[in-house]
Design a protein around this motif. Structure first.
Motif, short mmCIF file in Angstrom:
data_model
loop_
_atom_site.label_atom_id
_atom_site.label_comp_id
_atom_site.label_asym_id
_atom_site.label_seq_id
_atom_site.Cartn_x
_atom_site.Cartn_y
_atom_site.Cartn_z
N LEU A 77 -10.49 0.76 -0.74
CA LEU A 77 -10.70 -0.65 -0.43
C LEU A 77 -10.66 -0.91 1.07
CD1 LEU A 77 -8.66 -2.59 -3.14
CD2 LEU A 77 -11.04 -1.83 -3.19
N GLU A 78 -9.98 -0.04 1.82
CA GLU A 78 -9.92 -0.20 3.27
C GLU A 78 -11.25 0.14 3.95
OE1 GLU A 78 -6.15 2.21 2.31
OE2 GLU A 78 -7.78 1.34 1.10
N ALA A 99 -6.55 -2.31 -8.03
CA ALA A 99 -6.24 -1.25 -7.07
C ALA A 99 -5.12 -1.72 -6.14
CB ALA A 99 -7.47 -0.89 -6.26
N ALA A 100 -4.12 -0.90 -5.96
CA ALA A 100 -3.01 -1.22 -5.06
C ALA A 100 -2.14 0.01 -4.91
CB ALA A 100 -2.17 -2.37 -5.62
N ALA A 113 1.58 2.38 3.71
CA ALA A 113 0.62 2.52 2.61
C ALA A 113 0.38 1.18 1.92
CB ALA A 113 1.13 3.55 1.60
N TYR A 114 1.39 0.34 1.89
CA TYR A 114 1.30 -0.97 1.22
C TYR A 114 0.51 -1.96 2.07
CZ TYR A 114 4.55 1.02 -2.06
OH TYR A 114 5.12 1.85 -3.00
N ILE A 115 0.66 -1.87 3.36
CA ILE A 115 -0.11 -2.75 4.25
C ILE A 115 -1.58 -2.36 4.20
CG2 ILE A 115 -0.42 -3.57 6.61
CD1 ILE A 115 2.18 -4.48 5.20
N ILE A 119 -2.79 -5.13 1.54
CA ILE A 119 -3.14 -6.25 2.42
C ILE A 119 -4.55 -6.07 2.98
CG2 ILE A 119 -2.49 -7.58 4.45
CD1 ILE A 119 -0.48 -7.77 2.16
N MET A 120 -4.79 -4.98 3.70
CA MET A 120 -6.11 -4.76 4.27
C MET A 120 -7.17 -4.60 3.17
SD MET A 120 -5.52 -5.13 7.39
CE MET A 120 -7.19 -4.80 7.92
N GLY A 121 -6.83 -3.85 2.14
CA GLY A 121 -7.78 -3.67 1.04
C GLY A 121 -8.09 -4.99 0.35
N PHE A 122 -7.08 -5.82 0.18
CA PHE A 122 -7.28 -7.08 -0.53
C PHE A 122 -8.12 -8.07 0.29
CE2 PHE A 122 -5.79 -11.17 -2.47
CZ PHE A 122 -6.28 -10.93 -3.74
#
Length: 351
Positions: A77-78, A99-100, A113-115, A119-122
């Protein structure tokens, strides 16, 4: 409908893809196939859908050989440019973002990994949904957003301002980001706060999988909060049923929304948040008893205090989901545990 499901090689994504494909929707799956847990399990799910690992390469579209209405692409997603290209090329009607980067405890040691993913992927998903006029974005939130809120059952009317893990904070951020896009761009968005999903093909880092594996192998299991945790265990088929119902009905603005007494779960914008759980919390010690009964073996228990980032209890108020969609969880924890262990023994040839 042409539906993009992100995280389609994941636990929930796999089951959702299968149900919607059987319903004859045109499904496009996306997954990064990262190695957060056993990659062979992810490949196993995909192969059950007809997507074979030998055909998978990054940013290459694969058509299922056994279900003609499933396509798959390995993509992060990034990866903004290729994600945008995918939306432009495929012209999806609906998007379900599962996806997360998952896991509460993992966020304590690998926060970036969460950012990156959550965040960026979302934000990349939101931008694509905005630019390509998606009819409805349904996305995974989490019961972990309730954090230090001790008022139970957890209600979508309740406070979620005190998360106790970065994972939870990233999920609350998703809800805030979604509302912004619903408000500014009239993008219909629905967030689903999942409560402890379990069942066949489940994640290896979740309690049911960890406990089953350890008991079979005569290894001790770590039982946090000395077994006094309560979790609103929700069987995978009940979760998928809720996702399908919600996805099929994009939210509209709440005409009764009052800015002086705001409802946190809705808005004047086409935005909604629901809890999706069983609404019947189970004590962890009883959950372990169910596993022991099905395996015919007693667990070796390593009793430990509660861990940082954990909450002692979860309990979903699902009244608005019941009201809006007649949602009724059907699978008991006893039946659900039995189904999982049957799958586990078959997949891993444990017996």
């Amino acid at each position: 409908m042409k539906i993009l499901i992100t995280g389609s090689a994941g636990f929930i994504g796999y089951h959702l893809t299968k149900v919607l494909a059987i319903r004859k929707d045109e499904i496009f799956g996306l997954d990064s196939l990262n190695d957060y847990y056993d990659i062979n399990l992810k490949y196993g799910r995909l192969e059950d859908l007809g997507i074979h690992r030998c055909n998978i390469s990054y940013n290459k579209i694969n058509k299922s050989s056994c279900l003609s209405n499933i396509s798959f692409i390995q993509l992060n997603l990034e990866d903004k440019e290729n994600l945008d290209l995918l939306f432009k090329q495929e012209q999806f009607d609906y998007v379900i973002n599962l996806a997360a980067q998952a896991g509460v405890r993992y966020s304590l040691v690998n926060p970036h990994a969460y950012i990156d993913s959550n965040i960026m992927g979302f934000i990349n998903i939101l931008e694509c949904c905005r630019n390509y006029k998606i009819k409805h974005l349904t996305y995974a939130s989490s019961s972990s957003v309730y954090g230090l809120n001790g008022k139970q059952p957890f209600s979508t009317q309740g406070n979620v301002d005190h998360p106790v893990s970065l994972y939870a904070a990233s999920k609350k951020s998703n809800e805030l980001m979604a509302h912004t896009y619903s408000h500014l761009f009239n993008l219909p968005t629905t967030g689903l706060r999942f409560f402890t999903v379990y069942g066949p093909w489940g994640r290896p880092d979740m309690a049911l999988f960890l406990f089953t594996k350890a008991i079979i192998e005569n290894q001790p299991i770590d039982v946090y909060n000395f077994g006094n945790m309560h979790r609103d265990f929700t069987y995978i088929s009940d979760i998928v049923e809720g996702i399908v119902k919600v996805n099929d009905h994009p939210p509209k603005g709440n005409e009764l929304w009052n800015c002086k007494n705001p409802d946190p779960s809705s808005s004047t914008a086409p935005y909604k948040v629901y809890n999706i759980g069983n609404s019947k919390p189970i004590k962890l010690s009883y959950f372990i008893e169910c596993i022991e009964k099905e395996l015919g073996k007693e667990a070796i228990k390593n009793l430990l205090p509660i861990q940082p980032g954990d909450v002692p209890s979860t309990y979903a108020d699902i009244s608005d989901l019941v009201r809006d969609f007649n949602y009724k969880p059907k699978v008991s924890v006893e039946e659900g545990v039995k189904n999982f262990i049957t799958w586990y023994n078959d997949f891993y040839k444990a017996k």
